[in-house]
Design an enzyme around this catalytic site. Structure first.
Site, mmCIF file in Angstrom:
data_model
loop_
_atom_site.group_PDB
_atom_site.id
_atom_site.type_symbol
_atom_site.label_atom_id
_atom_site.label_comp_id
_atom_site.label_asym_id
_atom_site.label_seq_id
_atom_site.Cartn_x
_atom_site.Cartn_y
_atom_site.Cartn_z
ATOM 1 N N ASP A 2 8.895 -13.179 -5.759
ATOM 2 C CA ASP A 2 7.742 -13.254 -5.704
ATOM 3 C C ASP A 2 6.784 -12.147 -6.167
ATOM 4 O O ASP A 2 7.032 -11.164 -5.667
ATOM 5 C CB ASP A 2 7.203 -14.116 -4.591
ATOM 6 C CG ASP A 2 5.896 -14.966 -4.830
ATOM 7 O OD1 ASP A 2 5.688 -15.206 -5.713
ATOM 8 O OD2 ASP A 2 5.364 -15.419 -3.710
ATOM 9 N N SER A 47 11.663 -22.558 -10.298
ATOM 10 C CA SER A 47 11.574 -23.812 -9.219
ATOM 11 C C SER A 47 11.251 -25.156 -10.164
ATOM 12 O O SER A 47 10.405 -25.092 -11.372
ATOM 13 C CB SER A 47 10.516 -23.780 -8.046
ATOM 14 O OG SER A 47 9.407 -23.714 -8.558
ATOM 15 N N ASN A 50 7.594 -24.902 -10.982
ATOM 16 C CA ASN A 50 7.398 -24.022 -11.924
ATOM 17 C C ASN A 50 7.150 -24.596 -13.177
ATOM 18 O O ASN A 50 6.272 -24.049 -14.229
ATOM 19 C CB ASN A 50 8.272 -22.725 -12.118
ATOM 20 C CG ASN A 50 8.469 -21.922 -10.962
ATOM 21 O OD1 ASN A 50 9.371 -21.304 -10.582
ATOM 22 N ND2 ASN A 50 7.078 -21.680 -10.146
ATOM 23 N N ARG A 173 6.155 -18.712 2.566
ATOM 24 C CA ARG A 173 6.458 -20.211 2.513
ATOM 25 C C ARG A 173 7.747 -20.163 1.867
ATOM 26 O O ARG A 173 8.634 -19.484 1.156
ATOM 27 C CB ARG A 173 5.729 -20.744 1.278
ATOM 28 C CG ARG A 173 4.048 -20.692 1.551
ATOM 29 C CD ARG A 173 3.328 -21.318 0.265
ATOM 30 N NE ARG A 173 3.825 -20.700 -0.983
ATOM 31 C CZ ARG A 173 3.078 -19.659 -1.462
ATOM 32 N NH1 ARG A 173 2.101 -19.034 -0.865
ATOM 33 N NH2 ARG A 173 3.279 -19.183 -2.739
ATOM 34 N N GLU A 186 17.395 -16.579 8.632
ATOM 35 C CA GLU A 186 16.419 -15.407 9.323
ATOM 36 C C GLU A 186 15.642 -15.321 7.863
ATOM 37 O O GLU A 186 15.915 -15.194 6.895
ATOM 38 C CB GLU A 186 17.122 -14.142 9.638
ATOM 39 C CG GLU A 186 18.083 -14.367 10.749
ATOM 40 C CD GLU A 186 17.487 -14.568 12.070
ATOM 41 O OE1 GLU A 186 16.047 -14.038 12.251
ATOM 42 O OE2 GLU A 186 17.724 -15.480 12.890
#
Length: 228
Positions: A2, A47, A50, A173, A186
């Site tokens: 990102d 995604s 997207n 997110r 995690e």
């Protein structure tokens, strides 16, 4: 992965420049993961959401990804990396790119050094819906459905559950990523934007993960001398 657009905007460059700069990080992280002994690495490249981006940006991404795949295929083969592509079902994906994905997966199918899964046109909800449809089509009675049986109907069911998710740029997110597999993952949220993220940053994340106390909902095992 990102922060490409923000990386470009901070430099007064078009968003496409950020996507182009991301290529170096991709290869750097793949090499760092392989060298560190990581056996499964997944990269969230595109995604299902997207597709809502401007058409010119989407078209650029398709061309860029095709160039990156073709350019680095020899390196991935030489490094013993098995490549797989999660998603790739939308008919809007150019045929040539879908073919390149298929060719790279076939080329590296026998590699055992590390499995690299590229999530492209991927959505966690979509995977769960398709798994449910597959179970229904198989005629499995509802009372016989277990978590393991359900997982067996997900794409690439041999993929282990995700241990660690690293999301760059500080955003916190899930963004519809492998929703079933990240149930007990995690999470680490580095502030660096993806084009600035490098192997040392990746290794810091691994070090942090290795010092996490993963209890999976249980109480930590007491050792001699622990207070109740």
């Amino acid at each position: 992965m990102d922060g490409n657009g923000r990386w470009a905007q901070r430099r007064s460059l078009p968003r496409t420049a950020g996507h182009r700069a991301a290529e170096t990080t991709v290869i750097d992280v793949i090499e760092a993961a392989r060298t560190a002994g990581v056996e499964w690495l997944s990269l969230y490249a595109f995604s299902t959401e997207n597709w809502n981006r401007p058409g010119t940006e989407v078209e650029y991404l398709m061309r860029l990804v095709r160039r990156v795949v073709r350019k680095h295929a020899p390196l991935l083969l030489a490094r013993g990396i098995r490549c797989r592509f999660l998603g790739v079902t939308d008919p809007r994906i150019p045929h040539e790119l879908a073919q390149d994905f298929h060719d790279l997966a076939t080329l590296t199918a026998d590699n055992r050094g590390m499995t690299l899964t590229v999530a492209f046109d991927h959505g966690g909800r979509q995977d769960i819906v398709e798994a449910a449809k597959s179970l229904i089509r198989s005629g499995t009675p509802a009372d016989e459905v277990t978590e393991q049986l359900f997982a067996n109907h997900l794409p690439f069911p041999d993929t282990p559950d995700v241990d660690l998710v690293i999301r760059t740029s500080g955003e916190q997110r899930i963004s519809n990523f492998m929703l079933w597999q990240v149930a007990y993952a995690e999470w680490i949220f580095p502030e660096k934007l993806w084009p600035d993220f490098r192997a040392p940053d990746f290794l810091v994340c691994l070090h942090t993960y290795r010092h996490r106390n993963r209890r999976f909902g249980a109480v930590p095992t007491r050792t001699n001398g622990d207070q109740p």
